[in-house]
Write a protein that holds these residues in place. Sequence first.
Motif, PDB file in Angstrom:
ATOM      1  N   LYS A  24      19.762 -22.259  -9.428  1.00 16.60           N
ATOM      2  CA  LYS A  24      19.837 -22.642  -8.014  1.00 16.60           C
ATOM      3  C   LYS A  24      21.203 -23.239  -7.670  1.00 16.60           C
ATOM      4  CE  LYS A  24      14.857 -23.655  -7.897  1.00 16.60           C
ATOM      5  NZ  LYS A  24      14.499 -22.396  -7.232  1.00 16.60           N
ATOM      6  N   GLY A  25      21.527 -23.180  -6.377  1.00 20.32           N
ATOM      7  CA  GLY A  25      22.725 -23.857  -5.907  1.00 20.32           C
ATOM      8  C   GLY A  25      23.960 -22.996  -5.788  1.00 20.32           C
ATOM      9  N   GLY A  26      23.805 -21.682  -5.910  1.00 20.74           N
ATOM     10  CA  GLY A  26      24.964 -20.809  -5.744  1.00 20.74           C
ATOM     11  C   GLY A  26      25.788 -20.648  -7.014  1.00 20.74           C
ATOM     12  N   ALA A  27      27.000 -20.167  -6.868  1.00 22.94           N
ATOM     13  CA  ALA A  27      27.858 -19.848  -8.015  1.00 22.94           C
ATOM     14  C   ALA A  27      28.551 -21.097  -8.553  1.00 22.94           C
ATOM     15  CB  ALA A  27      28.876 -18.782  -7.626  1.00 22.94           C
ATOM     16  N   ILE A  43      22.765  -9.421 -23.178  1.00 20.58           N
ATOM     17  CA  ILE A  43      21.783  -9.292 -22.099  1.00 20.58           C
ATOM     18  C   ILE A  43      22.415  -8.530 -20.940  1.00 20.58           C
ATOM     19  CG2 ILE A  43      20.488 -10.600 -20.360  1.00 20.58           C
ATOM     20  CD1 ILE A  43      20.140 -12.804 -22.501  1.00 20.58           C
ATOM     21  N   ASN A  44      21.726  -7.510 -20.449  1.00 24.16           N
ATOM     22  CA  ASN A  44      22.299  -6.727 -19.350  1.00 24.16           C
ATOM     23  C   ASN A  44      21.352  -6.557 -18.165  1.00 24.16           C
ATOM     24  OD1 ASN A  44      20.480  -4.865 -20.450  1.00 24.16           O
ATOM     25  ND2 ASN A  44      21.867  -3.129 -20.228  1.00 24.16           N
ATOM     26  N   TYR A  45      20.164  -7.174 -18.232  1.00 27.87           N
ATOM     27  CA  TYR A  45      19.200  -7.066 -17.134  1.00 27.87           C
ATOM     28  C   TYR A  45      19.108  -8.411 -16.415  1.00 27.87           C
ATOM     29  CZ  TYR A  45      14.749  -6.542 -14.665  1.00 27.87           C
ATOM     30  OH  TYR A  45      13.778  -6.513 -13.694  1.00 27.87           O
ATOM     31  N   PHE A  46      19.387  -8.395 -15.117  1.00 30.66           N
ATOM     32  CA  PHE A  46      19.368  -9.615 -14.311  1.00 30.66           C
ATOM     33  C   PHE A  46      18.472  -9.387 -13.092  1.00 30.66           C
ATOM     34  CE2 PHE A  46      23.237  -9.542 -16.760  1.00 30.66           C
ATOM     35  CZ  PHE A  46      23.328 -10.843 -17.245  1.00 30.66           C
ATOM     36  N   ASP A  47      17.479 -10.245 -12.946  1.00 31.23           N
ATOM     37  CA  ASP A  47      16.442 -10.054 -11.940  1.00 31.23           C
ATOM     38  C   ASP A  47      16.474 -11.172 -10.904  1.00 31.23           C
ATOM     39  OD1 ASP A  47      13.579  -8.501 -11.605  1.00 31.23           O
ATOM     40  OD2 ASP A  47      13.459 -10.584 -10.946  1.00 31.23           O
ATOM     41  N   THR A  48      16.497 -10.781  -9.634  1.00 34.49           N
ATOM     42  CA  THR A  48      16.505 -11.748  -8.548  1.00 34.49           C
ATOM     43  C   THR A  48      15.560 -11.260  -7.457  1.00 34.49           C
ATOM     44  OG1 THR A  48      17.917 -12.943  -6.978  1.00 34.49           O
ATOM     45  CG2 THR A  48      18.546 -10.680  -7.493  1.00 34.49           C
ATOM     46  N   ALA A  49      15.659 -11.834  -6.258  1.00 36.84           N
ATOM     47  CA  ALA A  49      14.857 -11.404  -5.113  1.00 36.84           C
ATOM     48  C   ALA A  49      15.513 -11.911  -3.841  1.00 36.84           C
ATOM     49  CB  ALA A  49      13.424 -11.934  -5.209  1.00 36.84           C
ATOM     50  N   ASP A  50      15.320 -11.165  -2.747  1.00 33.72           N
ATOM     51  CA  ASP A  50      15.899 -11.634  -1.490  1.00 33.72           C
ATOM     52  C   ASP A  50      15.240 -12.921  -1.016  1.00 33.72           C
ATOM     53  OD1 ASP A  50      13.421 -10.669  -0.645  1.00 33.72           O
ATOM     54  OD2 ASP A  50      14.230  -9.161   0.730  1.00 33.72           O
ATOM     55  N   LEU A  51      14.066 -13.217  -1.543  1.00 32.20           N
ATOM     56  CA  LEU A  51      13.324 -14.423  -1.169  1.00 32.20           C
ATOM     57  C   LEU A  51      13.936 -15.700  -1.747  1.00 32.20           C
ATOM     58  CD1 LEU A  51      10.623 -15.326   0.252  1.00 32.20           C
ATOM     59  CD2 LEU A  51       9.558 -15.182  -2.006  1.00 32.20           C
ATOM     60  N   TYR A  52      14.557 -15.598  -2.917  1.00 33.00           N
ATOM     61  CA  TYR A  52      15.033 -16.780  -3.626  1.00 33.00           C
ATOM     62  C   TYR A  52      16.177 -17.450  -2.865  1.00 33.00           C
ATOM     63  CZ  TYR A  52      12.562 -14.522  -7.533  1.00 33.00           C
ATOM     64  OH  TYR A  52      11.622 -13.907  -8.334  1.00 33.00           O
ATOM     65  N   GLU A  53      15.958 -18.703  -2.533  1.00 30.15           N
ATOM     66  CA  GLU A  53      16.949 -19.496  -1.809  1.00 30.15           C
ATOM     67  C   GLU A  53      17.449 -18.773  -0.558  1.00 30.15           C
ATOM     68  OE1 GLU A  53      19.480 -22.396  -4.323  1.00 30.15           O
ATOM     69  OE2 GLU A  53      19.493 -20.501  -5.431  1.00 30.15           O
ATOM     70  N   ARG A  54      16.537 -18.058   0.086  1.00 32.54           N
ATOM     71  CA  ARG A  54      16.851 -17.352   1.332  1.00 32.54           C
ATOM     72  C   ARG A  54      18.074 -16.437   1.181  1.00 32.54           C
ATOM     73  NH1 ARG A  54      15.942 -21.003   6.605  1.00 32.54           N
ATOM     74  NH2 ARG A  54      15.706 -18.877   7.404  1.00 32.54           N
ATOM     75  N   GLY A  55      18.176 -15.800   0.025  1.00 31.16           N
ATOM     76  CA  GLY A  55      19.268 -14.854  -0.211  1.00 31.16           C
ATOM     77  C   GLY A  55      20.430 -15.421  -0.991  1.00 31.16           C
ATOM     78  N   MET A  56      20.503 -16.742  -1.124  1.00 28.69           N
ATOM     79  CA  MET A  56      21.634 -17.343  -1.823  1.00 28.69           C
ATOM     80  C   MET A  56      21.681 -16.927  -3.291  1.00 28.69           C
ATOM     81  SD  MET A  56      22.683 -21.371  -2.351  1.00 28.69           S
ATOM     82  CE  MET A  56      22.444 -21.744  -0.617  1.00 28.69           C
ATOM     83  N   ASN A  57      20.488 -16.692  -3.885  1.00 27.10           N
ATOM     84  CA  ASN A  57      20.463 -16.285  -5.283  1.00 27.10           C
ATOM     85  C   ASN A  57      21.094 -14.910  -5.457  1.00 27.10           C
ATOM     86  OD1 ASN A  57      18.754 -15.280  -7.929  1.00 27.10           O
ATOM     87  ND2 ASN A  57      19.055 -17.496  -7.896  1.00 27.10           N
ATOM     88  N   GLU A  58      20.807 -13.998  -4.534  1.00 26.79           N
ATOM     89  CA  GLU A  58      21.457 -12.684  -4.579  1.00 26.79           C
ATOM     90  C   GLU A  58      22.968 -12.834  -4.400  1.00 26.79           C
ATOM     91  OE1 GLU A  58      18.302  -9.324  -3.053  1.00 26.79           O
ATOM     92  OE2 GLU A  58      19.417 -10.438  -1.518  1.00 26.79           O
ATOM     93  N   ASP A  59      23.375 -13.686  -3.494  1.00 27.40           N
ATOM     94  CA  ASP A  59      24.809 -13.943  -3.281  1.00 27.40           C
ATOM     95  C   ASP A  59      25.486 -14.376  -4.579  1.00 27.40           C
ATOM     96  OD1 ASP A  59      25.593 -13.414  -0.634  1.00 27.40           O
ATOM     97  OD2 ASP A  59      24.609 -15.214   0.083  1.00 27.40           O
ATOM     98  N   MET A  60      24.834 -15.305  -5.268  1.00 31.99           N
ATOM     99  CA  MET A  60      25.388 -15.839  -6.506  1.00 31.99           C
ATOM    100  C   MET A  60      25.504 -14.750  -7.571  1.00 31.99           C
ATOM    101  SD  MET A  60      24.217 -16.991  -9.778  1.00 31.99           S
ATOM    102  CE  MET A  60      22.503 -17.485  -9.530  1.00 31.99           C
ATOM    103  N   ILE A  61      24.451 -13.957  -7.723  1.00 35.94           N
ATOM    104  CA  ILE A  61      24.472 -12.869  -8.700  1.00 35.94           C
ATOM    105  C   ILE A  61      25.591 -11.877  -8.368  1.00 35.94           C
ATOM    106  CG2 ILE A  61      23.180 -10.886  -9.583  1.00 35.94           C
ATOM    107  CD1 ILE A  61      22.202 -13.568 -10.593  1.00 35.94           C
ATOM    108  N   GLY A  62      25.690 -11.516  -7.095  1.00 39.37           N
ATOM    109  CA  GLY A  62      26.718 -10.570  -6.687  1.00 39.37           C
ATOM    110  C   GLY A  62      28.117 -11.069  -6.960  1.00 39.37           C
ATOM    111  N   GLN A  63      28.328 -12.351  -6.741  1.00 38.65           N
ATOM    112  CA  GLN A  63      29.650 -12.931  -6.941  1.00 38.65           C
ATOM    113  C   GLN A  63      30.010 -13.013  -8.423  1.00 38.65           C
ATOM    114  OE1 GLN A  63      30.287 -16.625  -4.817  1.00 38.65           O
ATOM    115  NE2 GLN A  63      31.913 -17.274  -6.204  1.00 38.65           N
ATOM    116  N   VAL A  64      29.101 -13.530  -9.226  1.00 37.12           N
ATOM    117  CA  VAL A  64      29.397 -13.762 -10.650  1.00 37.12           C
ATOM    118  C   VAL A  64      29.484 -12.462 -11.443  1.00 37.12           C
ATOM    119  CG1 VAL A  64      28.585 -14.865 -12.765  1.00 37.12           C
ATOM    120  CG2 VAL A  64      28.370 -16.058 -10.576  1.00 37.12           C
ATOM    121  N   LEU A  65      28.601 -11.517 -11.130  1.00 37.67           N
ATOM    122  CA  LEU A  65      28.542 -10.299 -11.934  1.00 37.67           C
ATOM    123  C   LEU A  65      29.427  -9.172 -11.408  1.00 37.67           C
ATOM    124  CD1 LEU A  65      24.724 -10.149 -12.824  1.00 37.67           C
ATOM    125  CD2 LEU A  65      26.600 -11.184 -14.114  1.00 37.67           C
ATOM    126  N   ALA A  66      30.142  -9.409 -10.322  1.00 34.68           N
ATOM    127  CA  ALA A  66      31.000  -8.365  -9.751  1.00 34.68           C
ATOM    128  C   ALA A  66      31.971  -7.744 -10.763  1.00 34.68           C
ATOM    129  CB  ALA A  66      31.776  -8.915  -8.553  1.00 34.68           C
TER     130      ALA A  66
END
Length: 300
Positions: A24-27, A43-66
């Motif tokens: 939680k809490g972004g990147a 590890i190469n599988y990372f699972d999130t959801a648009d529900l988590y932290e109102r999308g912030m979790n997806e934002d964090m994943i997108g930023q870190v794993l880019a």
Amino acid sequence: MALTKLGHSELEIAPIGIGTMSLKGGATKQNTEVLQRAFELGINYFDTADLYERGMNEDMIGQVLAPIRDKVVLATKVGNQWRSDGSTWDWKASKSYIVKAVDASLARLNTDYIDLYQLHGGTIEDPIDEIIEAFEQLVKEGKIRYYGLSSIRPNVIGEYARKSNIVSVMMQYNLLDRRSEVVFPLLEEKNISVISRGALTQGLLIDKPAKDYLQLTSGEVGRAQRNVEKLASSLGISKTHLLLTYVLSRPVVDVAAVGVRTLAQLNDLKDIIERPIALSEKNRTELERSIRKLAYKEHL
């Protein structure tokens, strides 16, 4: 770490994945280090959801794993929409919602495609054929590679397994909760993988006091704790290692998605990643001894 194909897809995944909801809490520095270290461990599988932290979790994943996007399998989920006041969310099971929601997830994940897009729940009353049409359309458009289901409802799982091209079902499965085994034969027949969540029972069989769990009494949980302690000791592995190995010993289970928050927790997974072991049928019997197998009472 050996890779395996997820169901009848071409996605090659490691048996241990990361469920990112607990990051939680972004990147933040810690979250970034955890994700980067997970990848370094194989590890190469990372699972999130648009529900988590109102999308912030997806934002964090997108930023870190880019920087390693083409080397990882990104999985997210759709079907729930936050209310404007942020108080709760509503179930949005429709084709129009799914084909619209994917664009927001793509933007947050900083990617042109999602490897695995999962329906985040579902009921037997949903317009299932319409929902399948939505996912098939997204596959044709190249916005997603494959789709799956995140559900513990046998009747819902059965409908999608028979009618759609789902490649996986994410469900809770662990030593204390074996209810989902009722759908394993159908999933094996259709070459649909199980993605296990909750394999570590939130630490209940590792380092927490025994307490009631689902329909199990604290006494039954206590016996399970002793079974785990005894077998882990005899095999010379940690309890975490044993519980994950137990889940992955079922052929239909291709990946266990584990929630981690710290590098220390991630390092607890290092042994199973670097030194996987086989669990014999005798070992399974020893673990399950005196643990009542539960059954679903609804959604059959």
